[in-house]
Design a protein around this motif. Sequence first.
Motif, PDB file in Angstrom:
ATOM      1  N   THR A  46       0.840  -1.203   0.000  1.00 44.43           N
ATOM      2  CA  THR A  46       0.000   0.000   0.000  1.00 44.43           C
ATOM      3  C   THR A  46       0.874   1.251   0.000  1.00 44.43           C
ATOM      4  OG1 THR A  46      -1.912  -1.010   1.062  1.00 44.43           O
ATOM      5  CG2 THR A  46      -1.606   1.339   1.410  1.00 44.43           C
ATOM      6  N   ASN A  82       1.078   4.111  -3.016  1.00 45.62           N
ATOM      7  CA  ASN A  82       0.884   5.535  -2.728  1.00 45.62           C
ATOM      8  C   ASN A  82       2.090   6.359  -3.173  1.00 45.62           C
ATOM      9  OD1 ASN A  82      -1.683   5.280  -1.634  1.00 45.62           O
ATOM     10  ND2 ASN A  82      -0.913   4.923   0.446  1.00 45.62           N
ATOM     11  N   GLN A  86      -3.904   8.602  -1.858  1.00 47.91           N
ATOM     12  CA  GLN A  86      -4.217   7.395  -1.098  1.00 47.91           C
ATOM     13  C   GLN A  86      -4.985   6.351  -1.906  1.00 47.91           C
ATOM     14  OE1 GLN A  86      -3.126   6.995   2.150  1.00 47.91           O
ATOM     15  NE2 GLN A  86      -2.035   8.916   1.760  1.00 47.91           N
ATOM     16  N   TRP A  87      -5.514   6.734  -3.066  1.00 45.94           N
ATOM     17  CA  TRP A  87      -6.400   5.822  -3.787  1.00 45.94           C
ATOM     18  C   TRP A  87      -5.677   4.561  -4.266  1.00 45.94           C
ATOM     19  CZ3 TRP A  87      -5.370   4.354  -8.755  1.00 45.94           C
ATOM     20  CH2 TRP A  87      -4.449   5.132  -9.470  1.00 45.94           C
ATOM     21  N   ALA A 130      -5.019   2.255  -1.371  1.00 40.25           N
ATOM     22  CA  ALA A 130      -6.272   1.633  -0.941  1.00 40.25           C
ATOM     23  C   ALA A 130      -6.665   0.493  -1.880  1.00 40.25           C
ATOM     24  CB  ALA A 130      -7.382   2.682  -0.886  1.00 40.25           C
ATOM     25  N   THR A 131      -6.419   0.688  -3.180  1.00 43.73           N
ATOM     26  CA  THR A 131      -6.729  -0.369  -4.147  1.00 43.73           C
ATOM     27  C   THR A 131      -5.893  -1.611  -3.886  1.00 43.73           C
ATOM     28  OG1 THR A 131      -7.266   1.286  -5.832  1.00 43.73           O
ATOM     29  CG2 THR A 131      -6.800  -0.955  -6.595  1.00 43.73           C
TER      30      THR A 131
END
Length: 457
Positions: free
Chosen positions: A274, A278, A284-285, A288-289
């Motif tokens: 993560t 990033n 942050q997307w 998050a994915t």
Amino acid sequence: MVIAGRHGPPAQAGAEPGEGRFGLGTASALVVGSVIGTGVFALPSALAVFGPISLVAFVLVTIGAIALALTFRALAVRLPGAGGPYAYARDAFGEFAGFLIAWSYWITAWAGNAAIVVAWVGYVEVFWNTGHETGWSIAIALAGLLLPALVNLLGLRSFAAFQVVTTVLKFVPLLFMATVGLLFIDTANFGAFNASGTSWVGAISAAGAIALFSYLGIETASVAAARVRDPRRNVGRATVLGTLACAGVYILGTITVFGTVAHDDLVASTAPFTDSANAIFGGQWAGATVAVAAVVSGFGALVGWTLIVAEMPRAAARDGLFPASFARQSRAGVPAYGIVVSTLLAAGLTVVSYTSFEQVFTTVVLLSVLTSVVPYLLSAAAQLYWLRTDGRRPRARRLARDVTVSALALAFGFWALAGSGYPAVYYGTFCLLLGVPVYVWVKARRGVYGETPAVAR
């Protein structure tokens, strides 16, 4: 079809009436799904302590894992029955060796589930319990163990569909990080080549023991061989194909994380992929994915391992070498007793880990690696033993190749054993020898002394 084992009753190769079967696709998905859990998603942080030298260890472990996969392929052609390493050791070395393998692998499976769920929690907490409060972490982990058990208890049909879907969902993001992510590497992020403060040999051995955890599961198709269609053909192919696919995304993905996250930040990270996503895309997307993919990945791995954790003792119980309760199946055709007991043990170890261990993931990983090395060692030894006795008929070139691969797999097992460290060897050996009283009890109930029925004196 049955395997005419040299010692005692034969191990059953076929499924029981009413059992579902799956083909090469699902068998390969079982291997990939079991190998790629959340361990790989947490592994870069555990390896970062050693620095980039751990990548050398990762390459060496990969070579050893491929040698093991080729060894399992050869063994599966000869012995396509359920049980995998248990069946191989029992056929070559007798009942006690078979029991020790079943016992050791059973510990590996439920202890490994505890390690997987600990890493899984780290990615769940990207979205919830971001403060990592221990009570909530334990609650999330217990849910992550109980839900996969329910999926398996519903029956094999639901397992097969779920395993294929989750394998695809987890593999695609990892493949992306292992390819496109390489374009964003900054060598300044790697830090000192050997950050462990120990010798190069010591650092590589210690990192290799941790890296081995990421390959646990390459034998799962052979363990569940009774549920695979045409196991002589499909088990070996699924094992090798699954291992090669995992090896590619593992090494390249870890390099991406090392090169996109600063070393000090990576050591402290609970969700390294993560953080890497990033860093690559900003915001942050993306992270998050990747976290969603890790959550799906871990859940899929737990579903696969919850089946496997009951298959090994089931095979041993059908041969009279494990308590008979492990051989019983529910109306859905699954070994419900083994699933429930193993899940409860994993839950107990998870709670103890969160309340007693500072480095939760690494500690549980090393325990499960130690107990997994024993089945790997005896599987490679069984293949070498067969090649030395019954397997000398093939052409000399083929025999030399097979001996070399099996010897490499055996040496790899000893190297991983040495790198596990004294605490893991101590606790792992203790857990292994706890099986001896169980073996005595099971054999005594059968009225058997040695390999033959006991005779009254």
